[in-house]
Design a protein around this motif. Structure first.
Motif, mmCIF file in Angstrom:
data_model
loop_
_atom_site.group_PDB
_atom_site.id
_atom_site.type_symbol
_atom_site.label_atom_id
_atom_site.label_comp_id
_atom_site.label_asym_id
_atom_site.label_seq_id
_atom_site.Cartn_x
_atom_site.Cartn_y
_atom_site.Cartn_z
ATOM 1 N N ILE A 258 -22.905 -36.411 -38.757
ATOM 2 C CA ILE A 258 -22.917 -37.158 -37.503
ATOM 3 C C ILE A 258 -23.427 -38.579 -37.695
ATOM 4 O O ILE A 258 -22.901 -39.535 -37.107
ATOM 5 C CB ILE A 258 -23.785 -36.419 -36.449
ATOM 6 C CG1 ILE A 258 -23.181 -35.060 -36.114
ATOM 7 C CG2 ILE A 258 -23.932 -37.255 -35.186
ATOM 8 C CD1 ILE A 258 -24.040 -34.211 -35.200
ATOM 9 N N ALA A 259 -24.454 -38.734 -38.531
ATOM 10 C CA ALA A 259 -25.128 -40.031 -38.671
ATOM 11 C C ALA A 259 -24.181 -41.195 -38.955
ATOM 12 O O ALA A 259 -24.306 -42.262 -38.321
ATOM 13 C CB ALA A 259 -26.206 -39.933 -39.749
ATOM 14 N N PRO A 260 -23.213 -41.066 -39.860
ATOM 15 C CA PRO A 260 -22.319 -42.207 -40.121
ATOM 16 C C PRO A 260 -21.524 -42.656 -38.900
ATOM 17 O O PRO A 260 -21.114 -43.817 -38.823
ATOM 18 C CB PRO A 260 -21.385 -41.675 -41.217
ATOM 19 C CG PRO A 260 -22.141 -40.569 -41.873
ATOM 20 C CD PRO A 260 -22.927 -39.931 -40.762
ATOM 21 N N LEU A 261 -21.309 -41.746 -37.963
ATOM 22 C CA LEU A 261 -20.512 -42.076 -36.785
ATOM 23 C C LEU A 261 -21.267 -42.968 -35.804
ATOM 24 O O LEU A 261 -20.669 -43.544 -34.894
ATOM 25 C CB LEU A 261 -20.066 -40.790 -36.071
ATOM 26 C CG LEU A 261 -19.216 -39.835 -36.908
ATOM 27 C CD1 LEU A 261 -18.846 -38.598 -36.102
ATOM 28 C CD2 LEU A 261 -17.948 -40.531 -37.396
ATOM 29 N N THR A 262 -22.573 -43.093 -35.985
ATOM 30 C CA THR A 262 -23.351 -43.963 -35.090
ATOM 31 C C THR A 262 -23.160 -45.434 -35.442
ATOM 32 O O THR A 262 -23.510 -46.307 -34.645
ATOM 33 C CB THR A 262 -24.858 -43.630 -35.165
ATOM 34 O OG1 THR A 262 -25.339 -43.934 -36.487
ATOM 35 C CG2 THR A 262 -25.123 -42.174 -34.840
ATOM 36 N N SER A 288 -34.625 -35.711 -39.320
ATOM 37 C CA SER A 288 -33.520 -36.480 -39.885
ATOM 38 C C SER A 288 -32.621 -37.064 -38.794
ATOM 39 O O SER A 288 -32.052 -38.153 -38.954
ATOM 40 C CB SER A 288 -32.694 -35.610 -40.830
ATOM 41 O OG SER A 288 -32.183 -34.480 -40.145
ATOM 42 N N ALA A 289 -32.516 -36.352 -37.663
ATOM 43 C CA ALA A 289 -31.718 -36.854 -36.546
ATOM 44 C C ALA A 289 -32.373 -38.097 -35.949
ATOM 45 O O ALA A 289 -31.698 -39.096 -35.651
ATOM 46 C CB ALA A 289 -31.550 -35.777 -35.488
ATOM 47 N N VAL A 290 -33.690 -38.043 -35.773
ATOM 48 C CA VAL A 290 -34.422 -39.197 -35.233
ATOM 49 C C VAL A 290 -34.316 -40.382 -36.192
ATOM 50 O O VAL A 290 -34.107 -41.526 -35.781
ATOM 51 C CB VAL A 290 -35.894 -38.828 -34.973
ATOM 52 C CG1 VAL A 290 -36.689 -40.056 -34.558
ATOM 53 C CG2 VAL A 290 -35.991 -37.730 -33.907
ATOM 54 N N GLU A 291 -34.418 -40.098 -37.469
ATOM 55 C CA GLU A 291 -34.309 -41.159 -38.472
ATOM 56 C C GLU A 291 -32.944 -41.835 -38.397
ATOM 57 O O GLU A 291 -32.833 -43.067 -38.510
ATOM 58 C CB GLU A 291 -34.535 -40.565 -39.867
ATOM 59 C CG GLU A 291 -34.552 -41.608 -40.979
ATOM 60 C CD GLU A 291 -34.772 -40.978 -42.352
ATOM 61 O OE1 GLU A 291 -34.490 -41.675 -43.346
ATOM 62 O OE2 GLU A 291 -35.217 -39.811 -42.403
ATOM 63 N N ALA A 292 -31.898 -41.041 -38.206
ATOM 64 C CA ALA A 292 -30.549 -41.601 -38.103
ATOM 65 C C ALA A 292 -30.404 -42.476 -36.862
ATOM 66 O O ALA A 292 -29.739 -43.520 -36.893
ATOM 67 C CB ALA A 292 -29.527 -40.468 -38.069
ATOM 68 N N ILE A 293 -31.042 -42.065 -35.774
ATOM 69 C CA ILE A 293 -31.004 -42.870 -34.550
ATOM 70 C C ILE A 293 -31.696 -44.210 -34.783
ATOM 71 O O ILE A 293 -31.183 -45.273 -34.403
ATOM 72 C CB ILE A 293 -31.673 -42.109 -33.380
ATOM 73 C CG1 ILE A 293 -30.842 -40.875 -33.006
ATOM 74 C CG2 ILE A 293 -31.814 -43.022 -32.159
ATOM 75 C CD1 ILE A 293 -31.516 -39.960 -32.010
ATOM 76 N N VAL A 294 -32.844 -44.161 -35.412
ATOM 77 C CA VAL A 294 -33.605 -45.394 -35.680
ATOM 78 C C VAL A 294 -32.805 -46.339 -36.569
ATOM 79 O O VAL A 294 -32.779 -47.561 -36.357
ATOM 80 C CB VAL A 294 -34.974 -45.055 -36.314
ATOM 81 C CG1 VAL A 294 -35.683 -46.332 -36.753
ATOM 82 C CG2 VAL A 294 -35.828 -44.276 -35.325
ATOM 83 N N GLN A 299 -27.703 -52.373 -35.572
ATOM 84 C CA GLN A 299 -26.508 -52.422 -36.411
ATOM 85 C C GLN A 299 -25.399 -53.254 -35.764
ATOM 86 O O GLN A 299 -24.605 -53.880 -36.428
ATOM 87 C CB GLN A 299 -25.994 -51.005 -36.668
ATOM 88 C CG GLN A 299 -26.901 -50.171 -37.559
ATOM 89 C CD GLN A 299 -26.827 -50.591 -39.019
ATOM 90 O OE1 GLN A 299 -25.820 -51.152 -39.443
ATOM 91 N NE2 GLN A 299 -27.900 -50.362 -39.756
ATOM 92 N N PHE A 300 -25.381 -53.234 -34.422
ATOM 93 C CA PHE A 300 -24.357 -53.985 -33.701
ATOM 94 C C PHE A 300 -24.988 -54.715 -32.528
ATOM 95 O O PHE A 300 -25.937 -54.244 -31.924
ATOM 96 C CB PHE A 300 -23.259 -53.047 -33.147
ATOM 97 C CG PHE A 300 -22.477 -52.360 -34.221
ATOM 98 C CD1 PHE A 300 -21.345 -52.957 -34.739
ATOM 99 C CD2 PHE A 300 -22.876 -51.135 -34.721
ATOM 100 C CE1 PHE A 300 -20.620 -52.322 -35.738
ATOM 101 C CE2 PHE A 300 -22.161 -50.488 -35.716
ATOM 102 C CZ PHE A 300 -21.020 -51.102 -36.226
#
Length: 310
Positions: A258-262, A288-294, A299-300
């Motif tokens: 999921i993370a790359p899709l963010t 790991s989910a929270v880390e991916a959100i952070v 990024q944009f």
């Protein structure tokens, strides 16, 4: 110009008068104005004019139950199919379970409209004890009848409906496969998970989307690997639905997928996809989910427009 203004004034005045008249007519007033309605409906139901019988069957909804029930029973045995269907629809909407026995023979009637009408009736008035009877309609030659039977079984709230529905997951009609996925979601039986997994790659996008949604609603994490595969679907809506399902399942193992899709902005519709990916990670809520959100922060620069950024 004066003549036109006069016409316009008369038109507005008439419209206002019409509106006022409508506002003054209460249900009680209508009943007082038409005391002959019950007698007229009774008379019309036995009229040789089929148009009058059809209209009367539809008007039965206006009569009190005790007065309407025998008339419904009479209309349900009328020689005209449209009269019978109108009566069945009204009886179902009014919850008249007393008419159930009159509808059962319709399930095997030569007329497909009556077979479909019976299934629709038992969708509105579910009868768990009729699951086996309704299941036979899943093999009907008419797709509309099969689809109506699928809906009736989905509404039955019976665990016995699961097996016959699963047997129709390979129906040649995509609308029926779609209906089966939705019916299984209603029943909420996890026995459907493994068979549904095989339909994540159905040829019809609407079926894939419904299957993915159902897998999320059934709440069995065994479906997570297949939902991860659906993240690569060619249809955006299916990918978004897969993200939502993984979020519902709180599937921690899916975070790396999921993370790359963010942060992937290369595809059309990516803001919606990124929004769904972030929402899924938020529901999964592992470290790991929270880390991916952070990591997704900054990024944009989603600026401009009135739509909020992911």
């Amino acid at each position: 110009g004066c003549h036109t203004s006069s016409q316009r004034f008369r038109f507005v005045a008439l419209a206002a008068l019409s509106l006022a008249s409508g506002l003054l007519v209460t249900p009680a007033t209508k009943a007082a104005l038409w005391p002959d309605v019950p007698d007229r409906i009774k008379t019309d139901l036995v009229s040789p004019d089929v148009t009058r019988r059809r209209a009367a069957a539809s008007e039965l909804v206006h009569l009190p139950k005790d007065e309407a029930l025998p008339l419904y029973k009479a209309a349900l045995t009328d020689a005209d199919v449209d009269v019978r269907l109108a009566a069945a629809d009204g009886a179902a909407r009014r919850g008249l379970v007393e008419t159930n026995d009159l509808l059962l023979p319709w399930l095997t009637d030569p007329d497909a409209r009556l077979r479909e009408g019976a299934c629709d009736y038992f969708t509105q008035l579910p009868q768990p004890k009729l699951v086996k009877v309704l299941a036979r309609s899943l093999g009907d030659t008419e797709p509309k009848v099969r689809l109506a039977a699928v809906r009736a079984l989905g509404a039955s709230a019976s665990t016995e409906a699961v097996a016959p529905l699963l047997a129709r997951l390979d129906d040649g009609n995509s609308k029926i496969r779609l209906g089966v996925a939705r019916a299984l979601a209603k029943l909420g039986d996890k026995r459907a998970v493994t068979p549904l997994v095989s339909k994540v790659q159905d040829e019809a996008a609407e079926v894939r989307q419904a299957v993915v949604r159902t897998l999320g609603e059934l709440g069995d994490t065994k479906a997570a690997p297949s939902l991860v595969i659906a993240l690569r679907d060619s249809v955006l809506e299916v990918r978004i639905e897969a993200l939502s399902a993984l979020g519902r399942l709180r599937a921690g193992d899916s975070v790396p997928s999921i993370a790359p899709l963010t942060v992937d902005a290369s595809k059309k519709g990516s803001p919606d996809l990124r929004r769904a990916a972030l929402a899924a990670l938020g529901r999964i809520a592992t470290a790991s989910a929270v880390e991916a959100i952070v990591r997704a922060f900054g990024q944009f620069e989603d600026t401009g427009g009135v739509v909020s950024s992911p």
